[in-house]
Design a protein around this motif. Structure first.
Motif, PDB file in Angstrom:
ATOM      1  N   LEU A 110     104.292 -31.399 -97.196  1.00  0.00           N
ATOM      2  CA  LEU A 110     103.788 -32.608 -96.538  1.00  0.00           C
ATOM      3  C   LEU A 110     104.919 -33.515 -96.070  1.00  0.00           C
ATOM      4  O   LEU A 110     104.793 -34.169 -95.031  1.00  0.00           O
ATOM      5  N   SER A 111     106.004 -33.529 -96.806  1.00  0.00           N
ATOM      6  CA  SER A 111     107.156 -34.319 -96.382  1.00  0.00           C
ATOM      7  C   SER A 111     107.695 -33.771 -95.060  1.00  0.00           C
ATOM      8  O   SER A 111     107.957 -34.534 -94.118  1.00  0.00           O
ATOM      9  N   GLN A 112     107.830 -32.459 -94.973  1.00  0.00           N
ATOM     10  CA  GLN A 112     108.296 -31.844 -93.722  1.00  0.00           C
ATOM     11  C   GLN A 112     107.303 -32.104 -92.587  1.00  0.00           C
ATOM     12  O   GLN A 112     107.692 -32.405 -91.469  1.00  0.00           O
ATOM     13  N   ASP A 113     106.015 -31.965 -92.901  1.00  0.00           N
ATOM     14  CA  ASP A 113     104.983 -32.221 -91.888  1.00  0.00           C
ATOM     15  C   ASP A 113     105.060 -33.660 -91.381  1.00  0.00           C
ATOM     16  O   ASP A 113     104.808 -33.921 -90.198  1.00  0.00           O
ATOM     17  N   THR A 114     105.394 -34.580 -92.268  1.00  0.00           N
ATOM     18  CA  THR A 114     105.513 -35.984 -91.881  1.00  0.00           C
ATOM     19  C   THR A 114     106.613 -36.152 -90.833  1.00  0.00           C
ATOM     20  O   THR A 114     106.415 -36.807 -89.807  1.00  0.00           O
ATOM     21  N   PHE A 115     107.764 -35.527 -91.077  1.00  0.00           N
ATOM     22  CA  PHE A 115     108.860 -35.656 -90.122  1.00  0.00           C
ATOM     23  C   PHE A 115     108.562 -34.926 -88.812  1.00  0.00           C
ATOM     24  O   PHE A 115     108.955 -35.395 -87.740  1.00  0.00           O
ATOM     25  N   VAL A 116     107.840 -33.827 -88.882  1.00  0.00           N
ATOM     26  CA  VAL A 116     107.417 -33.141 -87.654  1.00  0.00           C
ATOM     27  C   VAL A 116     106.484 -34.051 -86.861  1.00  0.00           C
ATOM     28  O   VAL A 116     106.599 -34.172 -85.637  1.00  0.00           O
ATOM     29  N   ARG A 117     105.560 -34.709 -87.559  1.00  0.00           N
ATOM     30  CA  ARG A 117     104.627 -35.628 -86.904  1.00  0.00           C
ATOM     31  C   ARG A 117     105.391 -36.807 -86.293  1.00  0.00           C
ATOM     32  O   ARG A 117     105.086 -37.239 -85.190  1.00  0.00           O
ATOM     33  N   VAL A 118     106.375 -37.315 -87.006  1.00  0.00           N
ATOM     34  CA  VAL A 118     107.178 -38.423 -86.490  1.00  0.00           C
ATOM     35  C   VAL A 118     107.924 -37.981 -85.227  1.00  0.00           C
ATOM     36  O   VAL A 118     107.958 -38.704 -84.226  1.00  0.00           O
ATOM     37  N   LEU A 119     108.478 -36.788 -85.249  1.00  0.00           N
ATOM     38  CA  LEU A 119     109.200 -36.268 -84.092  1.00  0.00           C
ATOM     39  C   LEU A 119     108.271 -36.099 -82.898  1.00  0.00           C
ATOM     40  O   LEU A 119     108.640 -36.394 -81.760  1.00  0.00           O
ATOM     41  N   ALA A 120     107.035 -35.663 -83.165  1.00  0.00           N
ATOM     42  CA  ALA A 120     106.069 -35.428 -82.088  1.00  0.00           C
ATOM     43  C   ALA A 120     105.454 -36.720 -81.560  1.00  0.00           C
ATOM     44  O   ALA A 120     104.867 -36.716 -80.479  1.00  0.00           O
ATOM     45  N   SER A 121     105.584 -37.801 -82.304  1.00  0.00           N
ATOM     46  CA  SER A 121     104.973 -39.059 -81.865  1.00  0.00           C
ATOM     47  C   SER A 121     105.747 -39.628 -80.681  1.00  0.00           C
ATOM     48  O   SER A 121     106.905 -39.302 -80.451  1.00  0.00           O
ATOM     49  N   LEU A 137     105.575 -43.774 -94.792  1.00  0.00           N
ATOM     50  CA  LEU A 137     104.509 -43.837 -95.783  1.00  0.00           C
ATOM     51  C   LEU A 137     103.138 -43.808 -95.113  1.00  0.00           C
ATOM     52  O   LEU A 137     102.229 -43.111 -95.577  1.00  0.00           O
ATOM     53  N   THR A 138     102.989 -44.507 -94.010  1.00  0.00           N
ATOM     54  CA  THR A 138     101.718 -44.503 -93.283  1.00  0.00           C
ATOM     55  C   THR A 138     101.400 -43.100 -92.783  1.00  0.00           C
ATOM     56  O   THR A 138     100.285 -42.602 -92.968  1.00  0.00           O
ATOM     57  N   VAL A 139     102.375 -42.453 -92.168  1.00  0.00           N
ATOM     58  CA  VAL A 139     102.164 -41.086 -91.667  1.00  0.00           C
ATOM     59  C   VAL A 139     101.901 -40.141 -92.844  1.00  0.00           C
ATOM     60  O   VAL A 139     100.983 -39.314 -92.804  1.00  0.00           O
ATOM     61  N   GLY A 140     102.693 -40.278 -93.906  1.00  0.00           N
ATOM     62  CA  GLY A 140     102.526 -39.424 -95.084  1.00  0.00           C
ATOM     63  C   GLY A 140     101.174 -39.601 -95.755  1.00  0.00           C
ATOM     64  O   GLY A 140     100.552 -38.623 -96.180  1.00  0.00           O
ATOM     65  N   LYS A 141     100.679 -40.833 -95.829  1.00  0.00           N
ATOM     66  CA  LYS A 141      99.358 -41.083 -96.429  1.00  0.00           C
ATOM     67  C   LYS A 141      98.252 -40.433 -95.609  1.00  0.00           C
ATOM     68  O   LYS A 141      97.301 -39.890 -96.167  1.00  0.00           O
ATOM     69  N   ARG A 142      98.371 -40.496 -94.292  1.00  0.00           N
ATOM     70  CA  ARG A 142      97.367 -39.846 -93.440  1.00  0.00           C
ATOM     71  C   ARG A 142      97.367 -38.339 -93.653  1.00  0.00           C
ATOM     72  O   ARG A 142      96.310 -37.712 -93.748  1.00  0.00           O
ATOM     73  N   LEU A 143      98.559 -37.760 -93.730  1.00  0.00           N
ATOM     74  CA  LEU A 143      98.646 -36.321 -93.958  1.00  0.00           C
ATOM     75  C   LEU A 143      98.138 -35.956 -95.355  1.00  0.00           C
ATOM     76  O   LEU A 143      97.494 -34.921 -95.529  1.00  0.00           O
ATOM     77  N   LEU A 144      98.392 -36.809 -96.324  1.00  0.00           N
ATOM     78  CA  LEU A 144      97.895 -36.580 -97.678  1.00  0.00           C
ATOM     79  C   LEU A 144      96.374 -36.632 -97.708  1.00  0.00           C
ATOM     80  O   LEU A 144      95.719 -35.788 -98.330  1.00  0.00           O
ATOM     81  N   SER A 145      95.806 -37.591 -97.009  1.00  0.00           N
ATOM     82  CA  SER A 145      94.354 -37.685 -96.915  1.00  0.00           C
ATOM     83  C   SER A 145      93.776 -36.433 -96.255  1.00  0.00           C
ATOM     84  O   SER A 145      92.786 -35.860 -96.730  1.00  0.00           O
ATOM     85  N   ASN A 146      94.395 -35.999 -95.162  1.00  0.00           N
ATOM     86  CA  ASN A 146      93.954 -34.770 -94.492  1.00  0.00           C
ATOM     87  C   ASN A 146      94.067 -33.560 -95.411  1.00  0.00           C
ATOM     88  O   ASN A 146      93.212 -32.682 -95.409  1.00  0.00           O
ATOM     89  N   PHE A 147      95.123 -33.529 -96.220  1.00  0.00           N
ATOM     90  CA  PHE A 147      95.342 -32.437 -97.164  1.00  0.00           C
ATOM     91  C   PHE A 147      94.194 -32.358 -98.173  1.00  0.00           C
ATOM     92  O   PHE A 147      93.638 -31.289 -98.413  1.00  0.00           O
ATOM     93  N   TYR A 148      93.828 -33.507 -98.748  1.00  0.00           N
ATOM     94  CA  TYR A 148      92.749 -33.506 -99.741  1.00  0.00           C
ATOM     95  C   TYR A 148      91.387 -33.224 -99.106  1.00  0.00           C
ATOM     96  O   TYR A 148      90.548 -32.560 -99.710  1.00  0.00           O
ATOM     97  N   THR A 149      91.189 -33.710 -97.890  1.00  0.00           N
ATOM     98  CA  THR A 149      89.945 -33.406 -97.182  1.00  0.00           C
ATOM     99  C   THR A 149      89.841 -31.909 -96.947  1.00  0.00           C
ATOM    100  O   THR A 149      88.793 -31.300 -97.162  1.00  0.00           O
TER     101      THR A 149
END
Length: 169
Positions: A40-51, A66-78
């Motif tokens: 998820l940490s890597q995914d966060t930086f990929v998302r930041v790069l793509a933004s 943290l905002t991007v990471g929380k969204r990805l964490l929420s998606n992960f649990y969903t």
């Protein structure tokens, strides 16, 4: 880092260097799993790069990460919840009706996309849309269930269709 690096690459490298360990540790504490936290940490930086956000303009990089990471964490649990429910439903099927691994993956991806699409709708709009699409109910029946007018149901359905068309996939 070479001299040929772009300013965006340099900024991203600095952001990663300065904050990746912190973000991964934060995720690990929330998840209790170092492997998923690293992913998820890597995914966060990929998302930041793509933004489209200018990284050089970030005043509070940790808050942004943290905002991007929380969204990805929420998606992960969903997604985990959807997977669990799907596997429970599969366990109820006769063996000859169980889809292949590839079919299961496609179905899970589709369920995830639908869940994300529907998640952005207000509850009443989502209910009206699902009753219409999955149960084939007419506006009058939906209005009775929701205890609203048919005109309101029409508005809900227009809102749902607009949401579906405008959502960023």
């Amino acid at each position: 880092m070479t001299d040929a690096s772009t300013p965006t690459e340099q900024t991203l490298h600095a952001l990663y260097r300065d904050h990746s360990s912190w973000l991964e540790n934060w995720l690990r504490r929330r998840m209790g799993n170092a492997w998923d936290a690293a992913d998820l940490s890597q995914d966060t930086f990929v998302r930041v790069l793509a933004s489209s956000r200018q990284l050089s303009d970030l005043r509070e990089p940790r808050a942004y990460l943290l905002t991007v990471g929380k969204r990805l964490l929420s998606n992960f649990y969903t997604r985990r919840s959807l997977e669990r429910a799907y596997l429970e439903a599969l366990a109820q099927l006769p063996e000859d009706c169980v889809p292949s691994a590839e079919q299961r993956w496609v179905l899970l991806e589709t369920l995830q996309a639908l869940d994300e699409l529907l998640d952005g709708m207000p509850a009443a709009v989502r209910r009206a849309f699902l009753w219409s699409q999955l149960e084939g109910l007419g506006y009058r029946e939906i209005a009775e269930r929701l205890q609203v007018s048919e005109r309101t149901v029409k508005r809900y359905m227009a809102q749902a269709y607009e949401h579906c068309l405008l959502v960023d996939c």
